[in-house]
Write an enzyme that holds these catalytic residues in place. Sequence first.
Site, PDB file in Angstrom:
ATOM      1  N   GLU A 265     -34.347  -0.495   4.233  1.00  0.00           N
ATOM      2  CA  GLU A 265     -34.421   0.241   5.497  1.00  0.00           C
ATOM      3  C   GLU A 265     -35.772   0.940   5.653  1.00  0.00           C
ATOM      4  O   GLU A 265     -36.244   1.603   4.742  1.00  0.00           O
ATOM      5  CB  GLU A 265     -33.284   1.270   5.541  1.00  0.00           C
ATOM      6  CG  GLU A 265     -33.286   2.164   6.760  1.00  0.00           C
ATOM      7  CD  GLU A 265     -32.241   3.269   6.673  1.00  0.00           C
ATOM      8  OE1 GLU A 265     -32.056   3.974   7.681  1.00  0.00           O
ATOM      9  OE2 GLU A 265     -31.621   3.433   5.602  1.00  0.00           O
ATOM     10  N   LYS A 350     -29.639  -0.319  14.663  1.00  0.00           N
ATOM     11  CA  LYS A 350     -28.536   0.446  14.078  1.00  0.00           C
ATOM     12  C   LYS A 350     -27.698   1.097  15.172  1.00  0.00           C
ATOM     13  O   LYS A 350     -28.218   1.731  16.084  1.00  0.00           O
ATOM     14  CB  LYS A 350     -29.110   1.511  13.140  1.00  0.00           C
ATOM     15  CG  LYS A 350     -28.073   2.301  12.370  1.00  0.00           C
ATOM     16  CD  LYS A 350     -28.755   3.301  11.447  1.00  0.00           C
ATOM     17  CE  LYS A 350     -27.763   4.124  10.650  1.00  0.00           C
ATOM     18  NZ  LYS A 350     -28.435   5.132   9.814  1.00  0.00           N
ATOM     19  N   CYS A 405     -27.865   1.444   6.528  1.00  0.00           N
ATOM     20  CA  CYS A 405     -27.395   2.713   5.972  1.00  0.00           C
ATOM     21  C   CYS A 405     -25.867   2.710   5.878  1.00  0.00           C
ATOM     22  O   CYS A 405     -25.273   1.742   5.440  1.00  0.00           O
ATOM     23  CB  CYS A 405     -27.931   3.879   6.796  1.00  0.00           C
ATOM     24  SG  CYS A 405     -27.769   5.494   5.994  1.00  0.00           S
TER      25      CYS A 405
END
Length: 541
Positions: A265, A350, A405
């Site tokens: 990420e 995301k 995440c």
Amino acid sequence: MFRILSFLCSWILIAFAQPDMSWFFSLLGSAVGYGLLWYSLEPQKSPKLSWRQLTSLLFLWSVTVYGVHFSWMLSDLYVGKFIYVVWGVLISLLALLFTAFSCLLFFIVRKKHTKILWCLPGLWVAVEMVRFYFLCSGMSLDYLGWPITANAYGRQFGGFFGWAGESFILVATGISFYQVLLRKCFSRYVWLGCLLFPYILGGVHYEYLKNTFSKEENLRVAVIQPASSMLLEGPWSGSPAMAWQRLVSLSSIVRKPVDLLIFPEVSVPFGRDRKVYPYDDSQVILSPLTHFKHQDELLANVDWMQALSNHFNCPILMGLERWEELDSKLHLYNSAECISQHGELIGYDKRILVPGGEYIPGGKIGWSVCKKYFPEYALSCQRIPGARSGVIEVENLPKMGVSICYEETFGMLLRNYKREGAKLLVNLTNDGWYPSSRLPQVHFYHGILRNQELGMPCVRSCHTGITVAADALGRVIKMLPYETRYRKASPGVLQVSLPMQNYPTLYAFWGDFPMIFLSLLSIGCIGCYFGYRLLAKKEKA
């Protein structure tokens, strides 16, 4: 004396009933921990505790247990001292929910409303669903049934009913063991049934899949673990191209041939398309490995990705920030970008953002309050949730379901990937925000559940967390050293031939809907029961 010992033992069992801490306490705590707690406070013997005493002891027990469970939040090096306030509010809120639920259980036991006793597991699942899906972006960590997943059989049970089924069965086990201690008829058989059901069902399914598992189809994957994050380490001296130095150095270790090269990420700063890297400086860093195809004066991160893709003759998947102008406003996304050897660029933004770290909860009001009273925590630029599908399809590769995440901890989100034809789960993560804490293990043990819930292999790429490849049965194929309280993560490359066998699961088919139905049915039964009694009392009056 037995009540005091039961109270203390229940605290020890449940406080350490975390799969990342102890499989022994997880399994024993899920079997008897909650039953011991409830019996210690309400054994239906004299002397009975008052409601004030019950509430106080329950809250004290709950808030300290949750304090241990979320102790990883107290690593304040990067997030600041305000995290103590957030931690205190979170564990207090969760403790209040459990205290209220336990008080309802005691009320039912004291008043002998046994007809609705077994509606309580469904009620608890409904409570958890509220915090799972509606508390800010959703609090998916440390749900009550998590200890059941401390072994492979318990995790495989999630392939039938998911996290909600695990919480349901754990509450039912706790209530039935409480009934055993109260010496109720047939309670021992009910307790044994609740205790063994998930392990028998999951175990039979797991052993069947293990015996029929095929390793014929494999994917050659290489994953880079930088063991540092430019996002956290701050500015450096010299050329911006230095941001790529460690990544290029690690990439040189990768052995050809490889089908997919993955970076974690937000691997490098400056976003996807911003041209900030001087060509000459960049070529010096890249030259030991390969060269750039175009000699532009300034280069962007996609140019580096394309050069690596051409060198390894495989797609590159990397976490980056992405800026987009909409309605005369710039929007920032936390993205995963995949580029092929032919220059095809496909990305995912995301969708489940971290409150406080990526946006301020409460909309404009929340942001205004934060800016006025906590200006040092007011984000200069808030990310927004994306709308692009997380299923990425690249030529000569199976479809990938990408999460960023803690999105991987939401089974309902990743279930959609399975339905869209994804064959591989990929997670890009940065657990470095809480250094030298339990977070990498906590995150991993929640995320790996998706393998057996959905019947898919996974690859995780982290900066300092757990970089791993695991098959569809949740078996770790290879793992790199990660950061703990006692050691730092090591830079490295995970290169593995990953078995790509998939299998169908009931959870992938129906998701949380059976448990939602069961929860609504339980709430309806409780409401009808008390409503009927209230009407009957009014008629008598």
